[in-house]
Design a protein around this motif. Structure first.
Motif, PDB file in Angstrom:
ATOM      1  N   VAL A 145       0.857  -1.180   0.000  1.00 50.44           N
ATOM      2  CA  VAL A 145       0.000   0.000   0.000  1.00 50.44           C
ATOM      3  C   VAL A 145       0.892   1.227   0.000  1.00 50.44           C
ATOM      4  CG1 VAL A 145      -1.785   1.289   1.220  1.00 50.44           C
ATOM      5  CG2 VAL A 145      -1.842  -1.206   1.221  1.00 50.44           C
ATOM      6  N   THR A 146       0.581   2.184  -0.865  1.00 53.16           N
ATOM      7  CA  THR A 146       1.307   3.444  -0.925  1.00 53.16           C
ATOM      8  C   THR A 146       0.596   4.459  -0.042  1.00 53.16           C
ATOM      9  OG1 THR A 146       2.002   2.976  -3.192  1.00 53.16           O
ATOM     10  CG2 THR A 146       2.176   5.253  -2.438  1.00 53.16           C
ATOM     11  N   MET A 147       1.375   5.091   0.815  1.00 53.32           N
ATOM     12  CA  MET A 147       0.790   6.014   1.790  1.00 53.32           C
ATOM     13  C   MET A 147       1.568   7.320   1.794  1.00 53.32           C
ATOM     14  SD  MET A 147       0.135   3.440   5.013  1.00 53.32           S
ATOM     15  CE  MET A 147       1.866   2.966   5.019  1.00 53.32           C
ATOM     16  N   LEU A 148       0.841   8.384   2.182  1.00 54.05           N
ATOM     17  CA  LEU A 148       1.441   9.682   2.433  1.00 54.05           C
ATOM     18  C   LEU A 148       1.622   9.812   3.946  1.00 54.05           C
ATOM     19  CD1 LEU A 148       2.332  12.542   1.526  1.00 54.05           C
ATOM     20  CD2 LEU A 148      -0.059  13.235   1.799  1.00 54.05           C
ATOM     21  N   VAL A 149       2.871   9.865   4.390  1.00 54.17           N
ATOM     22  CA  VAL A 149       3.198   9.875   5.827  1.00 54.17           C
ATOM     23  C   VAL A 149       3.611  11.295   6.208  1.00 54.17           C
ATOM     24  CG1 VAL A 149       4.581   8.854   7.667  1.00 54.17           C
ATOM     25  CG2 VAL A 149       3.934   7.483   5.666  1.00 54.17           C
ATOM     26  N   ILE A 150       2.931  11.850   7.208  1.00 56.62           N
ATOM     27  CA  ILE A 150       3.254  13.177   7.747  1.00 56.62           C
ATOM     28  C   ILE A 150       3.632  13.015   9.211  1.00 56.62           C
ATOM     29  CG2 ILE A 150       2.404  15.495   8.222  1.00 56.62           C
ATOM     30  CD1 ILE A 150       0.487  15.193   5.914  1.00 56.62           C
ATOM     31  N   GLY A 151       4.811  13.464   9.562  1.00 58.21           N
ATOM     32  CA  GLY A 151       5.298  13.361  10.943  1.00 58.21           C
ATOM     33  C   GLY A 151       5.458  14.729  11.576  1.00 58.21           C
ATOM     34  N   SER A 152       5.084  14.802  12.859  1.00 59.13           N
ATOM     35  CA  SER A 152       5.163  16.090  13.563  1.00 59.13           C
ATOM     36  C   SER A 152       5.430  15.838  15.038  1.00 59.13           C
ATOM     37  CB  SER A 152       3.858  16.857  13.382  1.00 59.13           C
ATOM     38  OG  SER A 152       3.870  18.047  14.142  1.00 59.13           O
ATOM     39  N   PRO A 153       6.214  16.715  15.713  1.00 59.18           N
ATOM     40  CA  PRO A 153       6.386  16.578  17.167  1.00 59.18           C
ATOM     41  C   PRO A 153       5.051  16.828  17.878  1.00 59.18           C
ATOM     42  CG  PRO A 153       8.053  18.026  16.209  1.00 59.18           C
ATOM     43  CD  PRO A 153       7.012  17.824  15.165  1.00 59.18           C
ATOM     44  N   ALA A 154       4.835  16.073  18.958  1.00 57.54           N
ATOM     45  CA  ALA A 154       3.609  16.224  19.777  1.00 57.54           C
ATOM     46  C   ALA A 154       4.023  16.395  21.237  1.00 57.54           C
ATOM     47  CB  ALA A 154       2.706  15.010  19.603  1.00 57.54           C
TER      48      ALA A 154
END
Length: 548
Positions: A145-154
């Protein structure tokens, strides 16, 4: 031409459609990804504060931090009432929480969600308190599966965590498949339409050209009344007008030439017949003077001899002119009978032996052991051979002349080879032209009218054969007569080849008394034969004792 134009148009159109399809697909793909990223970032910005509020109760220093993260993710829900326009565009997502600064007893970092789907390069950027975006293909239940991954500090109460939002790109993939299939089908339909249109347009242009070609072929076949149809006033109509004007002009000129040729043939025939009566009278008077030349003074005696000689030449010329007029009028007929070719050649050689002795020329006949018989007109074949042999003697310059035979199932050939002055380049085609001479100033042994070879070529053509020649300066020349075994049959190849341009130099001249032509001559000359497959010069009909 129509096929070439259609194929070229389709080839160029295929390239254009391919490039256009690639550009459209790239633009659509980029636009879909940009919209997806923009909507996903908006959704992350909206959901990240909600997630941070859920993480206020999480203490990363406790042992069950993983369970606390799971609980926080479970409380992060998006209800239908809370969805915005960006949420519907971005679609569903799957959150992941990771504590990148803590290490559990088993060496793994505390996390919640499918952390294995998050690429390591993205995690390192987020651990440095950066917002990162990356497209990643991962395994999901055994499928890729192709995914758009967005990472951010929490942020939490004690230390920051890392939050990741995984947006599947399945809907965008399906959209691109639909776009690709649409572009493919549209491109194929476009190519078919372009091919049909090009074929139709090209046909409108090519059809008049084909009609012109067919009309030209019918004109070439002798139908001088054939014309093109003129429709309209466009370029093709002007082409048809010009073509028809050209055909009219050609017809008029051909008719004029035919009339002139008929007048010329009639004039030649009439003059030849009219001259025979006064010539007979002059001949009788000349014979009387020649018979009594011993009683005349020396000067008059010599004049009588010259008069008789020139009358002989004049009679020969008249005979050739009459023969030419009959050939031109198409009234020449063959009187065929069984003919032994070697026996005929022997008779010719015997009759020309005094002339050969005078010029110091040895006649060498290479006769076959078996009989070589054909159905032909004896008078015409003998005239051809006599002319060729006498012509070779006249140009041999004291060297031998070889007569060689060849035969196969369909044809018989005779070559007459001398080793004298030869022929310059291009003269092998001119020797059969009427009144043509290679060197009019040179001394000749046998006389001639200048029509012998042309009549010989016509004689050969009447039999269904041909007469051709080869020569090289200083190496002599070779004339080849090819006749079918049955007069009138068409033959394509000759049993004997002509010498090549690399012929071996002529043998030494034999100035002694010529050999008896009734006996078999010496070994044929050592010379290379022409293997080049050069097309023979086909003619027909010749008189005796002609000049080159």
């Amino acid at each position: 031409m129509q096929l070439r134009v259609v194929v070229s148009t389709l080839a160029l159109s295929s390239a254009v459609v391919f490039v256009l399809g690639m550009v459209l697909q790239t633009q659509i793909t980029n636009r879909l990804l940009e919209n997806k990223k923009r909507a996903a970032i908006q959704q992350v910005e909206q959901n990240l504060p909600v997630l941070e509020r859920q993480l206020t109760a999480v203490d990363p220093n406790e042992d069950d931090v993983g369970k606390q993260l799971e609980d926080a993710l479970n409380r992060l829900t998006t209800t239908a009432a809370e969805q915005t326009e960006s949420d519907s565009v971005a679609g569903t997502y799957e959150p992941v929480l990771v504590d990148g600064h803590a290490i559990a007893e088993d060496g793994a970092q505390p996390s919640a969600g499918p952390v294995d789907s998050v690429p390591e390069s993205l995690r390192r950027l987020v651990e440095q308190d950066q917002l990162a975006i990356q497209i990643e293909t991962a395994n999901d239940g055994g499928s890729r599966v192709t995914m758009l991954v967005i990472g951010s500090p929490a942020g939490t109460a004690t230390r920051p965590l890392q939050a990741y939002f995984l947006f599947p790109l399945e809907s965008e993939r399906r959209t691109l498949q639909v776009v690709q299939s649409t572009l493919l089908v549209g491109g194929l339909v476009l190519l078919v339409l372009l091919g049909a249109i090009t074929n139709l347009v090209t046909r409108q242009v090519v059809r008049p050209v084909r009609q012109a070609a067919q009309t030209a072929e019918r004109l070439a076949a002798g139908n001088l009344d054939e014309r093109m149809r003129v429709i309209g006033e466009d370029d093709m109509a002007r082409l048809a007008d010009s073509f028809n004007e050209m055909a009219d002009s050609l017809k008029q000129q051909i008719q004029q030439l035919e009339e002139f040729g008929q007048l010329q043939r009639r004039f030649t025939s009439d003059v030849s017949h009219e001259l025979r009566t006064p010539l007979t009278t002059v001949r009788m008077a000349a014979d009387v003077l020649h018979a009594s030349r011993d009683d005349l003074p020396d000067g008059l005696e010599r004049s009588a001899e010259l008069l008789v000689d020139e009358l002989d030449r004049f009679e020969s010329l008249l005979g050739d002119l009459l023969e030419i007029s009959r050939l031109d009028a198409g009234v020449a007929e063959l009187s065929t009978e069984s003919l032994d070719v070697p026996d005929l050649v022997r008779r010719v050689m015997e009759s020309l032996l005094p002339i050969a002795r005078t010029g110091g020329v040895e006649l060498r006949g290479h006769f076959p052991a078996e009989e070589v018989s054909i159905l032909a007109d004896t008078r015409r074949v003998e005239r051809i051979v006599r002319n060729l042999v006498a012509n070779a003697i006249d140009h041999a310059e004291g060297r031998p002349v070889d007569i060689t035979f060849g035969q196969n199932e369909r044809a018989v050939a005779v070559t007459v080879r001398d080793y004298g002055v030869g022929l310059r380049p291009g003269e092998s085609e001119l020797v059969f032209t009427r009144f043509w001479r290679a060197d009019p100033s040179r001394d000749r042994q046998t006389g001639g009218t200048g029509l012998g070879l042309s009549i010989a070529a016509e004689d050969a053509r009447l039999h269904g054969g041909w007469l051709d020649a080869w020569g090289e300066p200083g190496q002599g020349s070779c004339f080849r007569l090819t006749l079918p075994r049955d007069s009138g049959e068409q033959v394509d190849t000759s049993p004997l080849p002509l010498p090549s341009a690399r012929s071996i130099a002529a043998p030494e001249a034999l100035l002694a008394v010529p050999a008896d032509p009734s006996e078999n001559g010496s070994v044929p000359p050592d010379e290379e034969q022409d293997r080049s497959g050069r097309e023979p010069i086909r003619f027909s009909e010749t008189d005796d004792q002609e000049e080159r």
